[in-house]
Design a protein around this motif. Structure first.
Motif, short mmCIF file in Angstrom:
data_model
loop_
_atom_site.label_atom_id
_atom_site.label_comp_id
_atom_site.label_asym_id
_atom_site.label_seq_id
_atom_site.Cartn_x
_atom_site.Cartn_y
_atom_site.Cartn_z
N PRO A 1 0.79 -1.22 0.00
CA PRO A 1 0.00 0.00 0.00
C PRO A 1 0.83 1.28 0.00
CG PRO A 1 -0.22 -1.16 2.10
CD PRO A 1 0.56 -2.04 1.18
N TRP A 2 2.06 1.23 0.47
CA TRP A 2 2.91 2.41 0.52
C TRP A 2 3.77 2.58 -0.74
CZ3 TRP A 2 7.67 0.55 -0.19
CH2 TRP A 2 7.94 -0.75 0.23
N CYS A 3 3.72 1.63 -1.66
CA CYS A 3 4.55 1.64 -2.87
C CYS A 3 4.03 2.67 -3.88
CB CYS A 3 4.56 0.24 -3.48
SG CYS A 3 5.25 0.14 -5.14
N GLY A 4 4.87 3.61 -4.25
CA GLY A 4 4.48 4.64 -5.21
C GLY A 4 4.13 4.08 -6.58
N TYR A 5 4.88 3.10 -7.05
CA TYR A 5 4.58 2.46 -8.33
C TYR A 5 3.22 1.76 -8.29
CZ TYR A 5 9.50 3.13 -9.57
OH TYR A 5 10.72 3.68 -9.85
N CYS A 6 2.93 1.13 -7.15
CA CYS A 6 1.65 0.43 -6.99
C CYS A 6 0.50 1.43 -7.00
CB CYS A 6 1.63 -0.36 -5.68
SG CYS A 6 2.92 -1.62 -5.55
N ARG A 7 0.65 2.52 -6.28
CA ARG A 7 -0.41 3.54 -6.24
C ARG A 7 -0.63 4.15 -7.62
NH1 ARG A 7 2.13 5.37 -1.22
NH2 ARG A 7 2.92 7.11 -2.44
N ALA A 8 0.44 4.38 -8.35
CA ALA A 8 0.32 4.98 -9.69
C ALA A 8 -0.40 4.05 -10.67
CB ALA A 8 1.70 5.34 -10.23
N ALA A 9 -0.25 2.74 -10.49
CA ALA A 9 -0.85 1.77 -11.40
C ALA A 9 -2.33 1.50 -11.10
CB ALA A 9 -0.07 0.46 -11.36
N GLN A 10 -2.81 1.89 -9.93
CA GLN A 10 -4.16 1.53 -9.53
C GLN A 10 -5.27 1.98 -10.50
OE1 GLN A 10 -4.68 -0.80 -6.95
NE2 GLN A 10 -2.50 -0.76 -7.45
#
Length: 110
Positions: free
Chosen positions: A31-40
């Protein structure tokens, strides 16, 4: 099935994944990963077009066995499965077309 918004803190066993029925996407990340948040937004939009695809959102990290069993090294990693078998994978997707293509691949597998 709609996109899961929350990463599951408890991971399923690999044997449970291997026996999944039908098309599924496993999303490994944090949940804290910037790449993960950007891909959502991309993942959500693509999955909206494929409501019958199961989406498992698994929190990954050190000592997490499921991610290691799939060889996950970067987040987010999307593993596209059909009947528990990997058909495709994307690492740090930035293009919705790539996600849609992978979703079509798991739909096409008998």
């Amino acid at each position: 099935m709609a996109m899961n918004d929350t990463y599951a803190a408890t991971e399923p066993k690999r044997a449970d994944i291997d026996t999944l029925d039908g098309p599924a996407v496993i999303e490994f990340g944090a949940p804290w990963c910037g790449y993960c948040r950007a891909a959502q937004p991309l993942i959500a939009e693509a999955l909206d077009e494929h409501p019958h695809v199961s989406h498992l959102k698994i929190e990954d990290g050190s000592g997490r066995r499921l991610g290691r069993s799939f060889g996950v090294k970067l987040w987010p990693t999307l593993v596209f499965l059909n009947h528990g078998k990997e058909v495709s994978r994307l690492v740090r997707p930035v293009d919705i077309n790539d996600i849609n293509l992978a979703l079509k691949q798991i739909d096409a597998v008998a």
